[in-house]
Motif scaffolding. Structure first.
Motif, PDB file in Angstrom:
ATOM      1  N   PHE A 204       0.847  -1.186   0.000  1.00  0.00           N
ATOM      2  CA  PHE A 204       0.000   0.000   0.000  1.00  0.00           C
ATOM      3  C   PHE A 204       0.886   1.241   0.000  1.00  0.00           C
ATOM      4  O   PHE A 204       2.108   1.162   0.194  1.00  0.00           O
ATOM      5  N   GLN A 205       0.264   2.392  -0.200  1.00  0.00           N
ATOM      6  CA  GLN A 205       0.983   3.662  -0.265  1.00  0.00           C
ATOM      7  C   GLN A 205       1.031   4.274   1.127  1.00  0.00           C
ATOM      8  O   GLN A 205       0.006   4.442   1.786  1.00  0.00           O
ATOM      9  N   ALA A 206       2.244   4.572   1.568  1.00  0.00           N
ATOM     10  CA  ALA A 206       2.438   5.098   2.922  1.00  0.00           C
ATOM     11  C   ALA A 206       1.941   6.542   3.002  1.00  0.00           C
ATOM     12  O   ALA A 206       2.376   7.403   2.236  1.00  0.00           O
ATOM     13  N   VAL A 207       1.032   6.768   3.949  1.00  0.00           N
ATOM     14  CA  VAL A 207       0.483   8.118   4.148  1.00  0.00           C
ATOM     15  C   VAL A 207       0.916   8.680   5.497  1.00  0.00           C
ATOM     16  O   VAL A 207       1.309   9.837   5.605  1.00  0.00           O
ATOM     17  N   GLY A 208       0.830   7.849   6.534  1.00  0.00           N
ATOM     18  CA  GLY A 208       1.219   8.283   7.874  1.00  0.00           C
ATOM     19  C   GLY A 208       1.713   7.105   8.690  1.00  0.00           C
ATOM     20  O   GLY A 208       1.679   5.946   8.254  1.00  0.00           O
ATOM     21  N   ASN A 209       2.172   7.396   9.902  1.00  0.00           N
ATOM     22  CA  ASN A 209       2.659   6.342  10.785  1.00  0.00           C
ATOM     23  C   ASN A 209       1.533   5.349  11.073  1.00  0.00           C
ATOM     24  O   ASN A 209       0.359   5.722  11.220  1.00  0.00           O
ATOM     25  N   ALA A 210       1.900   4.074  11.181  1.00  0.00           N
ATOM     26  CA  ALA A 210       0.881   3.048  11.382  1.00  0.00           C
ATOM     27  C   ALA A 210       1.500   1.817  12.034  1.00  0.00           C
ATOM     28  O   ALA A 210       2.714   1.576  11.932  1.00  0.00           O
ATOM     29  N   THR A 211       0.638   1.056  12.698  1.00  0.00           N
ATOM     30  CA  THR A 211       0.998  -0.263  13.211  1.00  0.00           C
ATOM     31  C   THR A 211       0.399  -1.300  12.277  1.00  0.00           C
ATOM     32  O   THR A 211      -0.826  -1.381  12.130  1.00  0.00           O
ATOM     33  N   VAL A 212       1.263  -2.080  11.652  1.00  0.00           N
ATOM     34  CA  VAL A 212       0.826  -3.078  10.676  1.00  0.00           C
ATOM     35  C   VAL A 212       0.903  -4.451  11.344  1.00  0.00           C
ATOM     36  O   VAL A 212       1.957  -4.833  11.868  1.00  0.00           O
ATOM     37  N   GLU A 213      -0.215  -5.180  11.324  1.00  0.00           N
ATOM     38  CA  GLU A 213      -0.303  -6.461  12.013  1.00  0.00           C
ATOM     39  C   GLU A 213      -0.773  -7.546  11.049  1.00  0.00           C
ATOM     40  O   GLU A 213      -1.710  -7.340  10.279  1.00  0.00           O
ATOM     41  N   CYS A 214      -0.094  -8.687  11.121  1.00  0.00           N
ATOM     42  CA  CYS A 214      -0.483  -9.870  10.345  1.00  0.00           C
ATOM     43  C   CYS A 214      -1.079 -10.894  11.298  1.00  0.00           C
ATOM     44  O   CYS A 214      -0.482 -11.195  12.350  1.00  0.00           O
ATOM     45  N   ARG A 215      -2.244 -11.440  10.919  1.00  0.00           N
ATOM     46  CA  ARG A 215      -2.934 -12.398  11.764  1.00  0.00           C
ATOM     47  C   ARG A 215      -3.133 -13.709  11.018  1.00  0.00           C
ATOM     48  O   ARG A 215      -3.446 -13.708   9.832  1.00  0.00           O
ATOM     49  N   ALA A 216      -2.970 -14.812  11.761  1.00  0.00           N
ATOM     50  CA  ALA A 216      -3.202 -16.148  11.203  1.00  0.00           C
ATOM     51  C   ALA A 216      -4.052 -16.937  12.184  1.00  0.00           C
ATOM     52  O   ALA A 216      -3.819 -16.893  13.399  1.00  0.00           O
ATOM     53  N   THR A 217      -5.022 -17.677  11.663  1.00  0.00           N
ATOM     54  CA  THR A 217      -5.913 -18.423  12.543  1.00  0.00           C
ATOM     55  C   THR A 217      -6.459 -19.646  11.833  1.00  0.00           C
ATOM     56  O   THR A 217      -6.452 -19.721  10.593  1.00  0.00           O
TER      57      THR A 217
END
Length: 368
Positions: A204-217
């Protein structure tokens, strides 16, 4: 006789009806008893390492109940409560104290290789047996590779999430600042022995600070496993391209103008120096010609030098003469030499002074 025979033949079916009725009642009773035996759940999905539980509900009097896992009888549960188990992994008990109609069967610390499959509950007598199926899932690892990322604003950023040793294939999803991200990632899976590995790529295109989380279930997990990284977005530097282009254009034009002006200036200086050089040469040549003319005129119009003493004069003693031939006396003697150009615009003459020591001193005077 025929009538009696006919009557006899007519009475045979009637005599058999009570037997048929009894058979029907017996079948209904058997069905009712069979319907009162229930096993729940019929399909159970648990996570490896957890416990799997099955409940058998029986109405009526029963004597012995057995439990079989993958074809092996693991628990013998008599109505009296004297339970026999093949190992500590399997246990059975009444669902509640004093209630003999419900039995709970538990498989502790289930494993996919040893416990997944059919689970059969059988009650001796007319109750029969019922079968449930146990499915065991495995939870592996999940990690976002690369760690925290710092990018420039509006730059395309990419994150990669890797899951390992899952069964079955896990469901992978992404969140950004806690909000689900849809249709921005692609996930691929591959078998690794009897488990599965997956790779999910988010862009994705970076716009602002962010917490990126990957989830697996998987289905048996109460909450998904996750891995998160931080995205730091720095301000985009100003675009100097247009300004640099303008400055370069103006600078190039100014340099070209200065170059043209310099060429014109040098050309003019060269043109100005050419006549001056000729004048200078003329001025240098003119004095030489005047001097030459003056020497020639002096030779033509010379006057008698009153201070000249001929070498053969006897009136002057040799000791009274200087090195130049002038007579020497005790005092100073001045001899005046007249210039041939006295009648001109100025007067020029030479005075010779002879001291007592015999040293000549010359003094030239020019009067204009």
């Amino acid at each position: 006789m025929e009538q009696q025979g006919n009557n006899a033949s007519m009475t045979v079916p009637w005599r058999s009806r009570p037997d048929l009725f009894r058979i029907g009642l017996l079948l209904c009773a058997t069905g009712a008893v069979s319907g009162q035996f229930q096993l729940e759940p019929l399909n159970s999905t648990v996570l490896q390492g957890s416990d799997a539980r099955f409940n058998a509900t029986v109405q009526g009097n029963w004597q012995v109940m057995t439990w079989t896992v993958r074809g092996l009888m693991v628990v013998n549960f008599p109505f009296t409560g004297n339970i026999t188990s093949s190992s500590e992994q399997f246990s059975a008990r009444f669902c509640s104290s004093g209630d003999t109609s419900c039995v709970e069967f538990t498989i502790h610390n289930v494993t996919r290789s040893g416990d997944a499959g059919p689970v059969v509950c059988r009650i001796l007598g007319d109750y029969g047996s019922k079968t449930a199926h146990l499915y065991v899932q495995e939870s592996g690892t999940v990690k976002v590779s690369g760690g925290n990322v710092t990018v420039v604003q509006d730059q395309q950023v990419e994150f990669q999430c890797v899951t390992s040793a899952w069964f079955p294939t896990p469901t992978v999803s992404w969140t950004r600042n806690g909000q689900a991200v849809a249709s921005l990632y692609n996930t691929t899976s591959m078998a690794n022995g009897d488990t599965f590995n997956s790779t999910s790529v988010l862009k994705f295109q970076a716009v602002g600070n962010a917490t990126v989380e990957c989830r697996a279930t998987v289905l048996s997990l109460t909450s998904p496993q996750s891995s998160s990284v931080f995205l730091v977005v720095v301000p985009k530097p100003p675009d100097w391209t247009v300004l640099i282009a303008v400055v370069v254009s103006i600078g190039g034009f100014a340099l070209l103008v200065l170059l043209i002006i310099g060429i014109i200036f040098c050309y003019k200086r060269r043109e100005e120096k050419q006549p001056n050089y000729q004048d200078e040469m003329s001025r240098r040549v003119r004095p030489h010609s005047q001097i030459s003319g003056a020497n020639a005129a002096g030779q033509r119009q010379g006057q008698e030098n009153a201070g000249y003493v001929p070498e053969g004069q006897t009136s002057v003693a040799p000791n009274e003469l200087t090195d130049s031939g002038f007579p020497q006396s005790n005092g100073f003697k001045v001899y005046k030499v007249a210039d041939a150009n006295q009648a001109g615009n100025g007067y020029s003459g030479a005075h010779i002074t002879v001291g007592e020591s015999g040293v000549r001193k010359h003094r030239h005077v020019t009067i204009v």
